[in-house]
Each structure stands twice: as structure tokens, then as C-alpha cells.
Write a protein that holds these residues in place. Structure first.
Motif, mmCIF file in Angstrom:
data_model
loop_
_atom_site.group_PDB
_atom_site.id
_atom_site.type_symbol
_atom_site.label_atom_id
_atom_site.label_comp_id
_atom_site.label_asym_id
_atom_site.label_seq_id
_atom_site.Cartn_x
_atom_site.Cartn_y
_atom_site.Cartn_z
ATOM 1 N N UNK A 142 0.832 -1.189 0.000
ATOM 2 C CA UNK A 142 0.000 0.000 0.000
ATOM 3 C C UNK A 142 0.876 1.252 0.000
ATOM 4 N N UNK A 143 0.338 2.329 -0.554
ATOM 5 C CA UNK A 143 1.017 3.607 -0.468
ATOM 6 C C UNK A 143 1.164 3.991 1.001
ATOM 7 N N UNK A 144 2.279 4.661 1.330
ATOM 8 C CA UNK A 144 2.545 4.981 2.726
ATOM 9 C C UNK A 144 1.442 5.831 3.344
ATOM 10 N N UNK A 145 0.885 6.760 2.553
ATOM 11 C CA UNK A 145 -0.180 7.601 3.085
ATOM 12 C C UNK A 145 -1.401 6.792 3.473
ATOM 13 N N UNK A 146 -1.775 5.808 2.645
ATOM 14 C CA UNK A 146 -2.934 4.972 2.959
ATOM 15 C C UNK A 146 -2.657 4.087 4.159
#
Length: 272
Positions: free
Chosen positions: A154-158
């Protein structure tokens, strides 16, 4: 296995009480919920129980979803909160450490192991079981960060949103988890390092004797697309810093067990 992809109109219909839509929502999330539970808890029965309870939470809490985040993010957050705070899960935690696991791996190694009738299948089962067990040496917080970031990619922000962390705090947590997994794998796994003592063929007799691998019973490697020898050959071609990542990615994905699907169908059929 596909990611969570449930359309907004089906979510709204499910929130309005449409049983068919509720079934479609659960169908759309159950495999990923089970995948998360399996990689976090490792034990098949613990993962099965967690999956069922998380899916029931998704069903009962669905009315609280307001679209302020992606639906997948919301589902993972429901799952993570359960995994972090369930007393049953805390009580069943094996308390495995990297030090204890390393000592266990190096106990009973044989230099010239005999071949068993199902040698190739058992080697793959051992390879996958050991790869999964490495993550049990991480704390639950680090394990969740690692699974979301390295295995789910997953993207770090998510991932930070799912774990309810500031992005910088998540990156720090993921970096620590990754470093611990890479260091352990590089020191103790013969698939990742030629200098490591433990290699699956040398370890297999002791694993069978200890009951960790049972001939004729290969629950972790069912559905595996690669054999032990294929994974060993492939891992040997990547740079050292990627070997732990590639080994973790080489664990086969499992669909949500059919009996859980049937139980959820039964629950939905009882709704007014």
C-alpha cells in the motif's frame, strides 16, 4: 487475489439494507480480510476466526462509513483495530522472538538429509511456514506496518491512515520492521544467504520430528505457484536487500475459506 473493489452504489445500497448488496460488499472484501488475518496471525485457525469476526464487524459497522476515506482503507482500519485490541489475539500471541526463532532454526540441522517420498512438497511447506513465522517475531504494531507496506504494498499515506498514524511515524515504523526482517533473513535463512546455517533440506528432518511439518499435510503451500527449487533459484538472482522482500512475496495467497462464506450467507439470510 484482487484488491478490495466495491463500487460506491453497492455500498450505498448495502447501507440502505439491500441484502444482495450486503452480500456483494462482503464478497468484495472477504479475501483481503482473510489475507491480512493470515499474514498477521499465521495460524490458520486463528486467522479463520479473526476473519469471521472482522467481516461481522464490517457488516455491523457499515452504516458508519461516510466516504471520508476510500472504502478499502475503512475496511482495513476496522480489521486493524480488531487485530490490535482483541483480547483473544493478545492471549494467543506465541511471544516469539528473533533470538528464540534463530536458536530453534539451528537445532537439529543435518548435513546430508535423506529424501522423503514427498520431499519436494515438504520443502515448500517448510519454506513458506518459516517465511510466515518470521513476522511473528515482530511486535504487532511493527507486523501490521510491514504487512501493509511490504506485502500489500500500500502507499505509505494509505497505510498511515489505516494505522491512524502520522505519515512520518508510519515510515519510521515500517523502516524498523523492514530492517529487522531483512537482518534476520540475511543472517539465518539459507535461501537468502550462503553463509546462513539453516537451509530447508537441512532443517526438514528436525521440523518433521518436532511436528512443525507433518508429511501429507501441507496447509501453507496449497495453491503455491512455485516449487521450493524454483523459489530458491529466483531468490538467488536478486540483490541482498531484496531477498527478504521476495521471500515474503513468494508466500501463496489464500482465498477466504468456503465455510466462512457459507456462514456469512446464513447471517445475511436471517436479516429482515
Amino acid at each position: 487475489m484482487t484488491a478490495i473493489t466495491v463500487t460506491a452504489d453497492r455500498i450505498k445500497a448495502a447501507q440502505d439494507g439491500d441484502r444482495k448488496a450486503l452480500g456483494e460488499v462482503l464478497e468484495g472484501v472477504q479475501d483481503q480480510v482473510h489475507k491480512l488475518s493470515r499474514r498477521i496471525l499465521v495460524d490458520p485457525e486463528d486467522a479463520r476466526e479473526a476473519t469471521q469476526e472482522i467481516l461481522i464487524l464490517v457488516l455491523t459497522k457499515l452504516s458508519t462509513f461516510r466516504g471520508e476515506s476510500a472504502f478499502a482503507t475503512w475496511v482495513y482500519r476496522v480489521a486493524v483495530r480488531y487485530l490490535l485490541h482483541s483480547k483473544k489475539i493478545r492471549d494467543r500471541d506465541p511471544g516469539l522472538t528473533f533470538e528464540a526463532f534463530a536458536a530453534d532454526l539451528e537445532t537439529g540441522l543435518v548435513a546430508d538429509p535423506p529424501d522423503a517420498p514427498d520431499h519436494a512438497l515438504l520443502l515448500n511447506e517448510l519454506r513458506i511456514s518459516c517465511t510466515m513465522a518470521i513476522l511473528l517475531c515482530l511486535t504487532m504494531e511493527l507486523r501490521l506496518a510491514y504487512v501493509l507496506g511490504e506485502i500489500f504494498e500500500l502507499e505509505h499515506g494509505e497505510a498511515a491512515e489505516i494505522l491512524e498514524l502520522a505519515p512520518a511515524a508510519y515510515r519510521k515504523r515500517l523502516s524498523r520492521a523492514r530492517s529487522e526482517v531483512v537482518a534476520f533473513t540475511g543472517r539465518h535463512c539459507g535461501l537468502a544467504s550462503l553463509s546462513a546455517r539453516c537451509l530447508c533440506p537441512r532443517r526438514l528432518p528436525a521440523a518433521i520430528k518436532a511436528g512443525r511439518i507433518v508429511p501429507g499435510h501441507t496447509p501453507n503451500s496449497e495453491g503455491a505457484n512455485e516449487s521450493y527449487s524454483e523459489v530458491r533459484s529466483r531468490i538467488g538472482t536478486v540483490i541482498d536487500s531484496l531477498k527478504a522482500f521476495r521471500l515474503q512475496q513468494a508466500v501463496p495467497e489464500e482465498r477466504c475459506p468456503q465455510d466462512i462464506r457459507a456462514q456469512l450467507t446464513g447471517i445475511l439470510s436471517q436479516l429482515a
